[in-house]
Enzyme design. Sequence first.
Site, PDB file in Angstrom:
ATOM      1  N   SER C  95      52.372  51.114   7.704  1.00 41.92           N
ATOM      2  CA  SER C  95      52.460  51.980   8.882  1.00 41.92           C
ATOM      3  C   SER C  95      53.178  53.301   8.641  1.00 41.92           C
ATOM      4  O   SER C  95      53.140  54.193   9.480  1.00 41.92           O
ATOM      5  CB  SER C  95      53.103  51.223  10.053  1.00 41.92           C
ATOM      6  OG  SER C  95      54.486  51.177   9.908  1.00 41.92           O
ATOM      7  N   LYS C 138      58.463  50.143  18.776  1.00 45.97           N
ATOM      8  CA  LYS C 138      58.635  51.441  18.136  1.00 45.97           C
ATOM      9  C   LYS C 138      58.894  52.537  19.164  1.00 45.97           C
ATOM     10  O   LYS C 138      59.700  53.459  18.927  1.00 45.97           O
ATOM     11  CB  LYS C 138      57.383  51.780  17.302  1.00 45.97           C
ATOM     12  CG  LYS C 138      57.267  50.968  16.014  1.00 45.97           C
ATOM     13  CD  LYS C 138      55.907  51.172  15.340  1.00 45.97           C
ATOM     14  CE  LYS C 138      55.863  50.516  13.959  1.00 45.97           C
ATOM     15  NZ  LYS C 138      54.533  50.645  13.313  1.00 45.97           N
TER      16      LYS C 138
HETATM   17 CA   LIG Z   1      55.931  55.091  10.230  1.00 46.24          CA
END
Ligand SMILES: [Ca+2]
Lengths: 198, 198, 198, 198, 198, 198
Positions: C95, C138
């Site tokens: 990611s 996140k």
């Molecule tokens: Ca990232």
Amino acid sequence: ERDKYENNDVAGVVTGLAWTSVGGDILFIESILSKGKGALNITGNLGKVMKESATIAMEYIKSNADTFGINPDVFDKYNVHIHVPEGATPKDGPSAGVTMLTSLVSLFTQRKVKKSLAMTGEITLRGKVLPVGGIKEKILAAKRARIKEIILCEDNRKDIEEIKEDYLKGLTFHYVTDMSEVIDIAVTNTKVKNAKKL
Amino acid sequence: ERDKYENNDVAGVVTGLAWTSVGGDILFIESILSKGKGALNITGNLGKVMKESATIAMEYIKSNADTFGINPDVFDKYNVHIHVPEGATPKDGPSAGVTMLTSLVSLFTQRKVKKSLAMTGEITLRGKVLPVGGIKEKILAAKRARIKEIILCEDNRKDIEEIKEDYLKGLTFHYVTDMSEVIDIAVTNTKVKNAKKL
Amino acid sequence: ERDKYENNDVAGVVTGLAWTSVGGDILFIESILSKGKGALNITGNLGKVMKESATIAMEYIKSNADTFGINPDVFDKYNVHIHVPEGATPKDGPSAGVTMLTSLVSLFTQRKVKKSLAMTGEITLRGKVLPVGGIKEKILAAKRARIKEIILCEDNRKDIEEIKEDYLKGLTFHYVTDMSEVIDIAVTNTKVKNAKKL
Amino acid sequence: ERDKYENNDVAGVVTGLAWTSVGGDILFIESILSKGKGALNITGNLGKVMKESATIAMEYIKSNADTFGINPDVFDKYNVHIHVPEGATPKDGPSAGVTMLTSLVSLFTQRKVKKSLAMTGEITLRGKVLPVGGIKEKILAAKRARIKEIILCEDNRKDIEEIKEDYLKGLTFHYVTDMSEVIDIAVTNTKVKNAKKL
Amino acid sequence: ERDKYENNDVAGVVTGLAWTSVGGDILFIESILSKGKGALNITGNLGKVMKESATIAMEYIKSNADTFGINPDVFDKYNVHIHVPEGATPKDGPSAGVTMLTSLVSLFTQRKVKKSLAMTGEITLRGKVLPVGGIKEKILAAKRARIKEIILCEDNRKDIEEIKEDYLKGLTFHYVTDMSEVIDIAVTNTKVKNAKKL
Amino acid sequence: ERDKYENNDVAGVVTGLAWTSVGGDILFIESILSKGKGALNITGNLGKVMKESATIAMEYIKSNADTFGINPDVFDKYNVHIHVPEGATPKDGPSAGVTMLTSLVSLFTQRKVKKSLAMTGEITLRGKVLPVGGIKEKILAAKRARIKEIILCEDNRKDIEEIKEDYLKGLTFHYVTDMSEVIDIAVTNTKVKNAKKL
Ligand SMILES: [Ca+2]
Ligand SMILES: [Ca+2]
Ligand SMILES: [Ca+2]
Ligand SMILES: [Ca+2]
Ligand SMILES: [Ca+2]
Ligand SMILES: [Ca+2]
Ligand SMILES: [Ca+2]
Ligand SMILES: [Ca+2]
Ligand SMILES: [Ca+2]
Ligand SMILES: [Ca+2]
Ligand SMILES: [Ca+2]
Ligand SMILES: [Ca+2]
């Protein structure tokens, strides 16, 4: 009682603070140059993260050679060896970053490290110093080893404020956020005896 | 009863003291040169820390070639092979550091090592000798092997003082703090027979 | 409370979003150049997949140097070092791909990254951005760190739509499908202070 | 009943004695040269210590090329491959050292190895032969394989003296302490047929 | 619903069929060129066998460059990077062989891959396509992804014949035995937009 | 029923016999050349011992290039890739040695391998063929695959004599002791179609 501060007459020798399962301790980062082609040797029974700290310190110095007054041609003409005694003890973690950085700047400038000084802190490629753990244990070890001054990350100030005043007597603290501050405090303008001409 | 001191007629052969699960023993560090480009070969069923000792010894000598009277051009023209018999026994730890250093200085200067001498101690890049463990067992092994003189770290003096006088009879101890003292004591000024012209 | 957004005054520093067993967090991708021959160093206690992201980003930029206005001769004259603090935390997964790509484009163009911006997304060699997991955690971490804008894969839009409006207040989202969009949004046209002449 | 002594018409083929969990056996050390740049290939399902023996033998010969009448330029112009059949059997330990040394000396001098001869012993860099284990089992295997002469370390003489006379009938023993003795006994002055011009 | 067929506007992007513990899926093989010296980079969280497929495809193309109309000088002037998204998923097995071969031929010829096409099959150095497993699951995944044509090994025809007609509606199958057939079917004569001049 | 003998129209393709936990099977050894600098690539999900067989075959041919009528300059100008399909099956052991040797001789001479032939046997650096296991299972697999002739080590003759006559009908056996015999039997004097000019 074995590990005491030693006078840093030799370039590249810097005192760090370590935190192990049996408490705090001081450790020495040592580095030397030999004629070569820019190889980096790392020894001392180190784990992956601690070896990475050495690489980070080395690459940071190469990338910012001007700032440190280092002629970049030097990097291709010498091999660097970084060692952390004592070989029987496995060591790991990022907290020796500032110590390795200081060792290499002292080595490449052949300037003396300030005496009676120890340090602990993680380094980054953007020039920041990051906080680390085990501060209380490290401070006690520093006192036992007759350290007088200690460099810590600004974010570790709160850890010191939680320690009883008595334990801190005779210690001066330098709180830093940037790697340039570490070098300003730790590396003197005096060349070591028999400084190598690089 | 197998391991006895042997005359060191060959450059690069030095007697060390080891401490294993079955007691103390002597061991030999052997090193040789062959025409090459500076490669370092290390054999003898050694663990990571003992291999690191060989690297430290080699790099220290390269960095301080002048001190030892070695022409640094030699390092690029020869390969070095360091071996520790006996291959069936796994070996590790930093205590052969002084022995490896002595072996390499003898090898590169082609000078004889002092006879009837053994040693044990960790080495560092800043030129210090550090104390090691298993001193009592190592001393007993040294006597069995007819060693007459032993080099130890100054910090190991207290371990000797705890051993009964009787066991020490016939042994002379040299306590050192610096690697230069080891070389002064251990490496003679006499060239080996058929010394290589390096 | 330690990880806050920092002004990106330095080329190559970009804020990413990570998702660990203890929740979301921000992380920094840092990269620097040093004179060299095109080596790629990757540190930060990274697993195999995260290291692969760095390789993908680097090779994608090399293959599309024109698009990014980068002189391809630069790749052979410098070494690149990519680091992800904090070394004590193992990190893995794809990611950070967009973050690494942005870091390297900023590095090779010496242009500033947009401020108060964070991002998360996998990258591919064909120039696509792929969706990633842990979006809710996140986003919460981004808010705590005072991030104002976030770049996500278009396929992660649905994850945002499932989050309560309140949590999203003050955040602007950029949904992208192509890596070129990431660079358009994230890398400004302003050179960093003391930009290196490559 | 498979492993019998074979005539050594080919340079580099030497008979060794091995000791495994199912008793003693003979084994062959084979080595060949091919045009190259001095690489050393080692095969035969060997463990670390047995591979080290090959390195020790090779480096010893390089360091003492004069003694063996070998032109040192040869080492840079050929690759050496050492193999120990049979690949299905894992093999380890230092006892093939003398056999590997003999194989390489025969190879580089293109001289025949003495026929009906087998050997076992560890080698060192200082030129000594060290004793090894499993002597009784190895001797029985040698007889089964129609070996007539055996080279052993002087320190293994006592192991032979413990074996019943009957088992030793028809065998001649050579007890050695130095590697030069092994070569004197094992390598003849006759070139092999179709000897390579090195 | 994430993995759909995408138009292959970019050279080197080919759709493969994968079979995992949770059923069939499509995957993309991506490859790019960057100026270099012939290095082969392989990423995508791949196991040993899948990495070997990439090597086989690359070496087959190098060995048969003429057949594919590729100037062999190209191989020394560029590095090749092969990637298989999605990095979070470990992948292994030989069945992406035909897909990797097609990707590299498209890359080195800068020709478009046929659209709406997917494939699965092992490749060999003698130019054969071998059958693979999981055909039923792969076909279902292909339909979900809106694939129209599929390349399979002739030996996989029987697996298709065991699938209900209904599931196969809208799909055209190409059964092949040779790798040259794969390329004939999959790689068009049309250059991609902005084709690189190799 | 998948593995049948195929006509060997391509240089470097040879049929071997394998013995696995589920019985005997045939396998193909494939090898190709590409312009290069002498690298040896080995794929096919092979274990250490089977990879060693490839190295042994390669080095034996290099060392005996004259015998095989191969110009030794070729070895420096090409890379060799040896592959053993099928990648999903792990393979190990020394018994493909003769097959690999034959593959490489066919490759470097661009001569056809005899048709309807299979083989199994370990190879050594001194040019001998050694016996291997699983002969009965291998013979049954050879018949199923329509093999007509089989090369075995002379020491495996006894294994054939223990098999019922019926099973052997239609098979011709060649018992060999030397690797040169294998090549005499297996590699024809006819060049393959479109033979490479090496
Ligand atoms: Ca990232
Ligand atoms: Ca300590
Ligand atoms: Ca420290
Ligand atoms: Ca011993
Ligand atoms: Ca010692
Ligand atoms: Ca954090
Ligand atoms: Ca045997
Ligand atoms: Ca032996
Ligand atoms: Ca998928
Ligand atoms: Ca596929
Ligand atoms: Ca099969
Ligand atoms: Ca076979």
